[in-house]
Design a protein around this motif. Structure first.
Motif, mmCIF file in Angstrom:
data_model
loop_
_atom_site.group_PDB
_atom_site.id
_atom_site.type_symbol
_atom_site.label_atom_id
_atom_site.label_comp_id
_atom_site.label_asym_id
_atom_site.label_seq_id
_atom_site.Cartn_x
_atom_site.Cartn_y
_atom_site.Cartn_z
ATOM 1 N N GLU A 183 -28.798 -33.407 4.024
ATOM 2 C CA GLU A 183 -29.345 -34.358 3.214
ATOM 3 C C GLU A 183 -29.212 -33.827 1.556
ATOM 4 O O GLU A 183 -28.917 -34.635 0.730
ATOM 5 C CB GLU A 183 -30.914 -34.649 3.467
ATOM 6 N N PRO A 191 -31.507 -39.349 2.750
ATOM 7 C CA PRO A 191 -32.382 -38.801 3.832
ATOM 8 C C PRO A 191 -31.776 -38.987 5.155
ATOM 9 O O PRO A 191 -31.102 -40.155 5.372
ATOM 10 C CB PRO A 191 -33.793 -39.406 3.568
ATOM 11 N N PHE A 192 -32.251 -38.011 6.218
ATOM 12 C CA PHE A 192 -31.977 -38.263 7.595
ATOM 13 C C PHE A 192 -30.502 -38.558 7.977
ATOM 14 O O PHE A 192 -29.964 -39.678 8.352
ATOM 15 C CB PHE A 192 -32.750 -39.379 8.061
ATOM 16 N N GLY A 222 -40.287 -39.016 6.571
ATOM 17 C CA GLY A 222 -40.161 -37.669 7.200
ATOM 18 C C GLY A 222 -40.790 -36.712 6.465
ATOM 19 O O GLY A 222 -41.588 -36.834 5.629
ATOM 20 N N GLU A 223 -40.092 -35.478 6.485
ATOM 21 C CA GLU A 223 -40.591 -34.155 6.101
ATOM 22 C C GLU A 223 -39.931 -34.101 4.628
ATOM 23 O O GLU A 223 -40.505 -34.214 3.655
ATOM 24 C CB GLU A 223 -40.412 -33.064 7.195
ATOM 25 N N GLY A 224 -38.813 -33.660 4.908
ATOM 26 C CA GLY A 224 -37.891 -33.118 3.642
ATOM 27 C C GLY A 224 -36.617 -33.225 3.775
ATOM 28 O O GLY A 224 -36.302 -32.988 4.962
ATOM 29 N N PRO A 225 -35.633 -33.004 2.827
ATOM 30 C CA PRO A 225 -34.143 -33.181 3.086
ATOM 31 C C PRO A 225 -33.950 -31.755 3.636
ATOM 32 O O PRO A 225 -34.541 -30.465 3.257
ATOM 33 C CB PRO A 225 -33.716 -32.908 1.608
ATOM 34 N N GLY A 226 -33.063 -31.667 4.608
ATOM 35 C CA GLY A 226 -32.185 -30.653 5.046
ATOM 36 C C GLY A 226 -30.920 -30.207 4.304
ATOM 37 O O GLY A 226 -30.803 -30.787 3.360
ATOM 38 N N HIS A 258 -41.405 -36.266 14.760
ATOM 39 C CA HIS A 258 -40.110 -36.203 14.081
ATOM 40 C C HIS A 258 -39.102 -35.980 15.005
ATOM 41 O O HIS A 258 -39.018 -35.533 16.044
ATOM 42 C CB HIS A 258 -40.397 -34.843 13.104
ATOM 43 N N ASN A 315 -39.169 -39.388 2.246
ATOM 44 C CA ASN A 315 -39.718 -38.186 2.783
ATOM 45 C C ASN A 315 -40.957 -37.751 2.088
ATOM 46 O O ASN A 315 -41.195 -37.983 1.134
ATOM 47 C CB ASN A 315 -38.378 -36.845 2.797
HETATM 48 N N1 URA Z 1 -35.770 -34.188 8.254
HETATM 49 C C1 URA Z 1 -36.425 -34.856 7.440
HETATM 50 O O1 URA Z 1 -37.743 -34.814 7.467
HETATM 51 N N2 URA Z 1 -36.041 -35.665 6.369
HETATM 52 C C2 URA Z 1 -34.648 -35.906 6.198
HETATM 53 O O2 URA Z 1 -34.253 -36.221 5.432
HETATM 54 C C3 URA Z 1 -33.723 -34.926 7.187
HETATM 55 C C4 URA Z 1 -34.425 -34.326 8.069
#
Ligand code: URA
Length: 261
Positions: free
Chosen positions: A118, A124-125, A111-115, A226, A152
């Protein structure tokens, strides 16, 4: 509670799509093979260039991240990521989020990165997008920890959940690169544009990249939307489902022994 495949497709919001208009009513969703055939795309193998390593110079924060990462085992990698200060994302994080799942997976989802969720939980996610991702995985009869690893493009939460900057993804790349080398997944599924940028260095539209088989370090790579985007664009869930089936088909082709004719 374990859900049936049909319930999973309902969960993804795409179940009605598979009801054949002229066919008698069926009790369960059509088999994945039926669905796969429908979407069997003409797929060129696109050799993606290996991502360009970030420029390394003494004192350069990118160099700090990259140092010796290529030789780290999992515990050492986890320690280095936890203490990373290679870019400014470290300043506002609660914790870095390395990834979760099977350490010898078939699938690696990136994915992209922690929100915020997370960042708080260290996994993650785990927020709303994560619930959808779990449903997508379950529809394929896989789950985080079972044939799947989830990571991520960046390990620290971008403030306000903004998209990570290219420089931040470049600073974090050595960690993802090392994860891929340790995991040796059989297929990589890139979730959204940031992941595509990080791994394939391609900034074309997702629409133009879907349904194609890319490669990174000899591993097949496919692209889909995503989950957070899918939560805002519900009709595109059907396309994401096509992409997952394409990923599974690509994995099976990868695993099938070559025929002697
Ligand atoms: N979106 C992401 O791309 N990664 C995450 O871990 C959570 C949300």
């Amino acid at each position: 509670m374990s859900l049936s495949r049909e319930q999973m497709l309902v969960e993804m919001g795409i179940s009605p799509i598979w009801v054949l208009r002229d066919a008698p009513a069926v009790e369960s969703a059509p088999s994945s093979e039926q669905i796969t055939e429908e979407f069997a795309p003409a797929v060129p193998v696109v050799e993606a260039p290996l991502p360009v390593r970030p420029v390394q110079a003494v004192g350069d924060p990118v160099a700090t991240a990259a140092q010796d990462v290529g030789a780290l085992d999992w515990p050492a990698l986890a320690r280095q990521v936890a203490g990373c200060r290679a870019c400014s994302l470290c300043e506002q994080r609660k914790q870095a989020v390395l990834g979760v799942g099977d350490s010898s997976p078939d699938y690696l989802f990136i994915g992209e990165g922690p929100g915020a969720d997370e960042d708080a939980k260290g996994e993650p996610f785990v927020g709303q997008a994560g619930k959808l991702l779990d449903s997508m995985l379950a529809a394929l009869d896989i789950a985080r920890g079972n044939r799947v690893y989830i990571a991520n493009a960046v390990k620290c939460r971008p403030p306000g959940n903004r998209t990570p900057e290219p420089a931040e993804m470049a600073a974090c790349w050595p960690y993802l690169e090392r994860q891929i080398a340790l995991l040796k997944p059989k297929i990589i599924v890139l979730l959204g544009k940031a992941a595509v940028h990080a791994v394939l260095h391609d900034d074309k539209s997702l629409a133009s990249l879907r349904g194609k088989r890319f490669e990174y370090a000899g591993i097949p790579v496919v692209v889909t939307y995503h989950p957070a985007y899918l939560l805002r664009n519900l009709p595109d869930k059907a396309k994401a489902w096509e992409d997952l089936l394409f990923a599974r088909r690509t994995l099976r082709e990868q695993q099938a022994p070559a025929l002697p004719f």
